[in-house]
Design a protein around this motif. Structure first.
Motif, mmCIF file in Angstrom:
data_model
loop_
_atom_site.group_PDB
_atom_site.id
_atom_site.type_symbol
_atom_site.label_atom_id
_atom_site.label_comp_id
_atom_site.label_asym_id
_atom_site.label_seq_id
_atom_site.Cartn_x
_atom_site.Cartn_y
_atom_site.Cartn_z
ATOM 1 N N TYR A 76 0.823 -1.220 0.000
ATOM 2 C CA TYR A 76 0.000 0.000 0.000
ATOM 3 C C TYR A 76 0.856 1.269 0.000
ATOM 4 C CZ TYR A 76 -3.750 3.246 0.633
ATOM 5 O OH TYR A 76 -4.623 4.282 0.428
ATOM 6 N N HIS A 77 2.031 1.174 0.635
ATOM 7 C CA HIS A 77 2.929 2.335 0.601
ATOM 8 C C HIS A 77 3.278 2.690 -0.839
ATOM 9 C CE1 HIS A 77 4.072 1.312 4.953
ATOM 10 N NE2 HIS A 77 3.552 2.524 4.979
ATOM 11 N N PHE A 78 3.549 1.656 -1.653
ATOM 12 C CA PHE A 78 3.920 1.901 -3.059
ATOM 13 C C PHE A 78 2.713 2.359 -3.871
ATOM 14 C CE2 PHE A 78 7.161 -1.069 -1.501
ATOM 15 C CZ PHE A 78 8.295 -0.318 -1.771
ATOM 16 N N THR A 79 1.525 1.829 -3.525
ATOM 17 C CA THR A 79 0.298 2.306 -4.189
ATOM 18 C C THR A 79 0.117 3.798 -3.916
ATOM 19 O OG1 THR A 79 -0.683 0.144 -3.773
ATOM 20 C CG2 THR A 79 -2.190 1.900 -4.430
ATOM 21 N N ALA A 80 0.317 4.200 -2.654
ATOM 22 C CA ALA A 80 0.172 5.610 -2.276
ATOM 23 C C ALA A 80 1.180 6.483 -3.018
ATOM 24 C CB ALA A 80 0.340 5.776 -0.764
ATOM 25 N N ILE A 81 2.420 5.970 -3.189
ATOM 26 C CA ILE A 81 3.447 6.727 -3.923
ATOM 27 C C ILE A 81 2.989 6.989 -5.353
ATOM 28 C CG2 ILE A 81 5.762 6.555 -4.970
ATOM 29 C CD1 ILE A 81 6.650 5.110 -2.372
ATOM 30 N N ALA A 114 2.359 15.840 -0.330
ATOM 31 C CA ALA A 114 3.469 15.722 0.620
ATOM 32 C C ALA A 114 2.962 15.333 1.999
ATOM 33 C CB ALA A 114 4.227 17.050 0.700
ATOM 34 N N THR A 115 1.884 15.981 2.442
ATOM 35 C CA THR A 115 1.331 15.717 3.772
ATOM 36 C C THR A 115 0.765 14.304 3.859
ATOM 37 O OG1 THR A 115 0.796 18.069 3.989
ATOM 38 C CG2 THR A 115 -0.304 16.579 5.490
ATOM 39 N N ILE A 116 0.020 13.895 2.852
ATOM 40 C CA ILE A 116 -0.568 12.546 2.854
ATOM 41 C C ILE A 116 0.528 11.488 2.906
ATOM 42 C CG2 ILE A 116 -1.730 10.881 1.323
ATOM 43 C CD1 ILE A 116 -3.700 13.162 0.626
ATOM 44 N N MET A 117 1.566 11.662 2.092
ATOM 45 C CA MET A 117 2.626 10.645 2.053
ATOM 46 C C MET A 117 3.394 10.617 3.369
ATOM 47 S SD MET A 117 3.315 8.393 -0.181
ATOM 48 C CE MET A 117 3.769 7.051 0.883
ATOM 49 N N ILE A 143 8.415 10.197 0.425
ATOM 50 C CA ILE A 143 8.010 11.544 -0.030
ATOM 51 C C ILE A 143 8.849 11.944 -1.242
ATOM 52 C CG2 ILE A 143 7.588 13.936 0.654
ATOM 53 C CD1 ILE A 143 7.672 13.035 3.578
ATOM 54 N N ALA A 144 10.143 11.594 -1.211
ATOM 55 C CA ALA A 144 11.020 11.905 -2.343
ATOM 56 C C ALA A 144 10.571 11.180 -3.611
ATOM 57 C CB ALA A 144 12.468 11.533 -2.014
ATOM 58 N N ALA A 145 10.073 9.942 -3.460
ATOM 59 C CA ALA A 145 9.615 9.169 -4.623
ATOM 60 C C ALA A 145 8.377 9.811 -5.255
ATOM 61 C CB ALA A 145 9.304 7.735 -4.207
ATOM 62 N N VAL A 146 7.488 10.368 -4.409
ATOM 63 C CA VAL A 146 6.319 11.096 -4.930
ATOM 64 C C VAL A 146 6.800 12.284 -5.769
ATOM 65 C CG1 VAL A 146 4.367 12.574 -4.267
ATOM 66 C CG2 VAL A 146 4.732 10.406 -3.092
ATOM 67 N N PHE A 147 7.742 13.021 -5.216
ATOM 68 C CA PHE A 147 8.257 14.220 -5.897
ATOM 69 C C PHE A 147 9.029 13.847 -7.163
ATOM 70 C CE2 PHE A 147 11.014 18.114 -6.045
ATOM 71 C CZ PHE A 147 9.980 19.015 -6.220
ATOM 72 N N ALA A 148 9.701 12.682 -7.130
ATOM 73 C CA ALA A 148 10.522 12.243 -8.270
ATOM 74 C C ALA A 148 9.686 11.952 -9.508
ATOM 75 C CB ALA A 148 11.320 11.000 -7.884
ATOM 76 N N PRO A 163 9.087 20.411 4.922
ATOM 77 C CA PRO A 163 7.888 21.064 5.486
ATOM 78 C C PRO A 163 6.742 20.098 5.766
ATOM 79 C CG PRO A 163 8.669 22.241 3.537
ATOM 80 C CD PRO A 163 9.433 20.964 3.592
ATOM 81 N N ALA A 164 6.766 18.913 5.162
ATOM 82 C CA ALA A 164 5.709 17.921 5.417
ATOM 83 C C ALA A 164 5.991 17.113 6.677
ATOM 84 C CB ALA A 164 5.592 16.982 4.220
ATOM 85 N N GLU A 165 7.130 17.381 7.335
ATOM 86 C CA GLU A 165 7.519 16.555 8.486
ATOM 87 C C GLU A 165 7.588 17.319 9.810
ATOM 88 O OE1 GLU A 165 10.457 13.220 6.707
ATOM 89 O OE2 GLU A 165 11.358 15.203 6.803
ATOM 90 N N ILE A 166 7.930 18.597 9.774
ATOM 91 C CA ILE A 166 8.368 19.261 11.019
ATOM 92 C C ILE A 166 7.301 20.112 11.699
ATOM 93 C CG2 ILE A 166 10.800 19.259 10.329
ATOM 94 C CD1 ILE A 166 10.509 22.197 9.531
#
Length: 538
Positions: free
Chosen positions: A19-24, A148-151, A164-169, A430-433
């Protein structure tokens, strides 16, 4: 000592699952579309100039007048900036899921409408194109804070950075697809409707069918977004929003158990949430003194770093074709037909994406949870500064024919270290802190600062890079400071990015609640500074 809710602790320690990869992929398709839509326009601006602004008696083909070029290139950025602020705020108010489908629908409708821009005159077509591209940008803007927030809220703390980097990539693949679609469409039309070069026959060099080329390229951007709409609607609300903002740990546990194989115990969470809800330290707003004390410098750091990065990144990216022309990689426009020019620009741009953009994104995915965000961002800004100065100071050397390949290598390296560096980390951190109830808003503010930088870079570079000699400037532009001096300015901007990186905390390997200071117990009258205030890596 932080005390974490059971449901969130289970998420933080969950194994990496399908599911993590599906979300990405589902979140990443938004970015695929974003990159395709924002950059495909740079492939067709020369064609728009030829179709709508050519004077058959002129020795050179038509180009977009400066104010029109500004509008076509920049209007989507203005929409994106507004969308980042609006949807970022809405994502915290209504929940991530409720807003997520809306942004995608807006993208699909406006990408199709952009290609259907209508009007009897050049002004009419450009005006309707700009109108729809503004709203396209508005939808794209919403995707930044929400994806970013969802991931970050779905991911476990061990591999959160990579996810998160994979989403952006996916942006890299969006750029690449934009180039490939342009190559296929222009090649097909060039074979079907052979046209002479502008030098041979000015009016025949732009066949009537050329008007379809840019429209098809622009409209294909709707496809990937439309394909992922169903899956976005099926995603449950993130557990962190449901538990920490909506205060319903039971629902959070139920939602996550449907999609992730984790042991969730939510019984004791209910009483813990009630305690958290009554704790004033977890209810401060964005404009409160408490937020300024805890996260003020962090927000300045994330926003300014993103602003400085995007000035440099977008000024290079949107105007690659100008740099290619300046070093002779793209022949003079009059030696090609209109459709051949689209093919040539797309080929050069696709090569840069393959060599510089895509590898950088995936290097970040591979190393971000090993090296950390701080080190990658600092290193990226450092090498971007070095390569900008290396291109700028001996600029004449790079323009000589025998050194052009060296120039392309150096230029690709600046892109590589932008993506294996601040272009990825400014999106991730910014999606983490920030606290869950302000996370999407703060990410939207940081991203909007970035888009403000993109507007400065895109418009500023158009004028700044013009030759200092009035006889050599593009039609309608005043003399600028030249490409060499512009590159020096961009090098200085990257150096300041290095300095502001020291305001941004390291978030590697920590839970989101540990970083934001949520779920912390009182520790007496005087509180020790939280781990999240640390501005250098541990």
């Amino acid at each position: 000592m932080p005390k974490e809710l059971g449901v969130l602790n289970a998420l933080d320690n969950a194994k990496t699952q399908l599911y993590h990869f599906t979300a990405i992929v589902v979140a990443g398709m938004g970015f695929f579309t974003d990159a395709y839509d924002l950059f495909c326009i740079s492939l067709v601006t020369k064609l728009l100039g030829r179709i709508y602004y050519t004077d058959p008696g002129s020795p050179t083909p038509g180009t977009l007048p400066p104010n029109v070029a500004d509008s076509v290139n920049g209007v989507a950025f203005c929409g994106t900036l507004a969308g980042q602020l609006f949807f970022g705020w809405l994502g915290d108010k209504l929940g991530r899921k409720k807003v997520y489908g809306l942004t995608l629908l807006l993208m699909v409708i406006c990408a199709i409408a952009s290609g259907l821009s209508f009007g009897h005159s050049a002004k009419g077509v450009i005006a309707t194109l700009c109108f729809f591209r503004f709203w396209l940008g508005f939808g794209i803007g919403g995707d930044y804070p929400l994806s970013a927030t969802i991931m970050s809220e779905y991911a476990n703390k061990r591999t959160r950075g990579a996810f998160i980097a994979a989403v952006f990539a996916m942006q890299g693949f969006g750029n690449l697809t934009g180039g490939i679609v342009a190559l296929i469409v222009s090649s097909a039309f060039d074979h079907a409707y052979k046209a002479p070069t502008y030098e041979q026959n000015a009016s025949a060099s732009v066949p009537a069918q050329a008007d379809y080329v840019w429209r098809i390229i622009v409209m294909v951007g709707a496809l990937p977004a439309a394909l992922t709409y169903y899956w976005r609607m099926k995603m449950p609300e993130t557990a962190r929003y449901t538990a920490l903002v909506a205060k319903n740990a039971q629902q959070a546990a139920q939602d996550m158990s449907k999609v992730l194989q984790v042991d969730l115990v939510s019984g004791q969470d209910k009483s813990e949430i009630e305690i958290l809800a009554q704790d004033d330290r977890n209810s401060f707003g964005l404009f409160s003194k408490e937020f300024a004390k805890r996260h003020g410098l962090h927000l300045v750091g994330t926003a300014v770093c993103w602003f400085l990065l995007d000035i440099a990144f977008y000024s290079q990216n949107l105007f690659q074709k100008d740099i290619f022309s300046a070093i002779g990689w793209i022949p003079a426009a009059k030696t090609m037909s209109a459709i051949q020019e689209v093919y040539t620009v797309a080929r050069a741009q696709t090569l840069i994406v393959m060599c510089g953009l895509i590898p950088g994104y995936w290097f970040t995915v591979a190393f971000i949870d090993i090296l950390g965000r701080f080190a990658i961002q600092l290193m990226g800004f450092f090498f971007m500064t070095v390569f900008m100065f290396a291109l700028a100071i001996p600029y004449h050397h790079w323009t000589l024919k025998e050194n052009r390949i060296g120039f392309i290598v150096m230029y690709s390296l600046t892109f590589f270290f932008a993506n294996f560096g601040p272009n990825s980390t400014t999106f991730i951190v910014p999606a983490e802190i920030f606290p869950a109830r302000l996370r999407s808003t703060c990410h939207g503010i940081s991203a909007a600062a970035g888009k403000a930088g993109a507007i400065v870079g895109a418009f500023g570079f158009l004028y700044a890079a013009q030759s200092t000699d009035p006889a050599q400037t593009d039609a309608g532009y005043p003399p600028g400071i030249g490409v060499k001096n512009t590159l020096i300015v961009l090098g200085c901007i990257n150096f300041f990015g290095m300095l502001f990186t020291f305001l941004v905390p390291e978030s590697k390997g920590k839970s989101l609640e540990e970083l934001s200071g949520e779920n912390e117990e009182e520790s007496g009258e005087t509180e020790e500074p939280r781990t999240s205030s640390r501005t250098v890596p541990v």
